[in-house]
Design a protein around this motif. Structure first.
Motif, mmCIF file in Angstrom:
data_model
loop_
_atom_site.group_PDB
_atom_site.id
_atom_site.type_symbol
_atom_site.label_atom_id
_atom_site.label_comp_id
_atom_site.label_asym_id
_atom_site.label_seq_id
_atom_site.Cartn_x
_atom_site.Cartn_y
_atom_site.Cartn_z
ATOM 1 N N SER A 1 6.370 -15.720 75.897
ATOM 2 C CA SER A 1 7.624 -15.830 75.169
ATOM 3 C C SER A 1 7.667 -17.051 74.265
ATOM 4 O O SER A 1 8.540 -17.149 73.409
ATOM 5 C CB SER A 1 8.797 -15.873 76.161
ATOM 6 N N ASP B 1 18.683 -11.502 74.779
ATOM 7 C CA ASP B 1 18.792 -11.179 76.201
ATOM 8 C C ASP B 1 19.941 -10.206 76.461
ATOM 9 O O ASP B 1 19.952 -9.517 77.483
ATOM 10 C CB ASP B 1 18.988 -12.458 77.022
ATOM 11 N N SER C 1 18.337 -11.167 85.037
ATOM 12 C CA SER C 1 17.089 -11.909 85.251
ATOM 13 C C SER C 1 16.263 -12.077 83.978
ATOM 14 O O SER C 1 15.115 -12.514 84.047
ATOM 15 C CB SER C 1 16.240 -11.188 86.305
ATOM 16 N N LYS C 2 16.799 -11.741 82.827
ATOM 17 C CA LYS C 2 16.041 -11.870 81.577
ATOM 18 C C LYS C 2 15.679 -13.326 81.326
ATOM 19 O O LYS C 2 16.420 -14.237 81.690
ATOM 20 C CB LYS C 2 16.842 -11.277 80.425
ATOM 21 N N GLN C 3 14.544 -13.538 80.666
ATOM 22 C CA GLN C 3 13.904 -14.860 80.691
ATOM 23 C C GLN C 3 13.917 -15.636 79.381
ATOM 24 O O GLN C 3 13.549 -16.804 79.364
ATOM 25 C CB GLN C 3 12.455 -14.710 81.165
ATOM 26 N N ARG C 4 14.302 -15.007 78.267
ATOM 27 C CA ARG C 4 14.189 -15.727 76.995
ATOM 28 C C ARG C 4 14.999 -17.018 77.011
ATOM 29 O O ARG C 4 14.499 -18.097 76.672
ATOM 30 C CB ARG C 4 14.654 -14.833 75.839
#
Length: 316
Positions: free
Chosen positions: A20, A75, A292-295
């Protein structure tokens, strides 16, 4: 000690080399190009006003606020072209506020992002005018943003106006200057919300508005921004401690000497624990908003990688 990893969301993750990172770098380049588009040099080499505006907005910085806007929106599943312009508007407001914060009548700073401050380079009168011009440009950008409805555009402009005014950034700087040296921790925290939290709040709220998120998600994003804002202000307080290297911080240190800050009031150990608590709260609110998205998490983690001593989110 400088930390290379951050426990965020309860998971210890290596932050360098994450796939990412490429996305964040690409967004940062797009942002830089778009700001240059909005602030052309005009082909007149002797125009100090334009040069001052560009020096403030195009100097090397973290771009935390605009990146936060774009990553939160992604996200949330939104990739509207309007996000880039909204992000530019936020960054121009931030640049304008830094010009004023650095003025001799405010914080009297000589160094910003590793370079002389705008008023040192161009004079105080030009610096003030450049700040006003950047604010004006930010509102113009939002008013002309495409790919969104007139109603959403109006909501964005209103949100920006509320953030900048006497109830937002201006009030925060006023309280920082005139709040006195013996304020309570709660009073200091309120000032920090206005100085730092409101512009982070604007970034995530704009992301939510453009993504047409519901009110529950917007409220979680606002709470995330307030918690993150407290954490970022504490980080700045820690970096301002005399003895830190200006070459590494990119700005003057010791400017908060004599001011009421969280660090001066609580001491280093309690301040570190408070920082960790704010980061835990920020992650909880972020989970409420985006799951739980990580960006967004990756960006926040990277920003705190150099916050000072290792921040353990599981600390008591």
């Amino acid at each position: 000690m400088v930390t290379e990893t951050l426990r965020f969301n309860g998971i210890k993750r290596e932050l360098l080399g994450d796939p990412s990172e490429t996305e964040i770098d690409d967004l940062r380049r797009e942002l830089e190009e778009r700001i240059r588009y909005f602030l052309p040099d005009g082909g007149v080499p002797s125009d100090p006003l334009t040069e001052a505006m560009r020096a403030a907005a195009l100097s090397t910085g973290k771009r935390m606020r605009p990146l936060l806007l774009m990553l939160v929106a992604r996200d949330l599943g939104c990739s509207s072209p309007a996000l880039l312009d909204a992000a530019c508007a936020v960054e121009l407001v931030h640049a304008a506020s830094l010009i004023l914060d650095d003025m001799p009548c405010m914080d009297d700073a000589k160094l910003r992002r590793g370079k002389p401050t705008v008023h040192i380079q161009f004079g105080e009168n030009v610096a003030i005018l450049a700040s006003v011009a950047l604010l004006s440009r930010a509102f113009h950008i939002l008013s002309q943003t495409q790919d969104i409805s007139p109603l959403i555009r109006t909501r964005l402009v209103c949100a920006l106006a509320e953030t900048v005014g006497a109830q937002g950034l201006v009030r925060g700087q006023f309280e920082d200057l005139h709040g006195g040296h013996k304020r309570s921790v709660d009073d200091i925290a309120t000032t920090n919300e206005l100085k730092t939290g409101v512009l982070l709040g604007l970034s995530v709220e704009m992301a939510g508005i453009i993504a047409q998120a519901d009110e529950r998600v917007l409220q979680s994003l606002r709470s995330f921004a307030m918690a993150a804002g407290h954490a970022f202000q504490i980080k700045d307080d820690l970096l301002d401690v005399p003895g830190n290297d200006c070459a590494q911080t990119g700005k003057d240190v010791g400017k908060d000497a004599g001011k009421a800050t969280i660090t001066a009031t609580l001491g280093m150990e309690k301040t570190q624990r408070r920082l960790a608590a704010h980061l835990r709260d920020a992650d909880d609110y972020l989970t409420d908003a985006i799951g739980s998205k990580q960006r967004t998490r990756l960006l926040v983690g990277n920003l705190f990688r150099k916050a000072g001593p290792v921040v353990d989110l599981h600390a008591p």
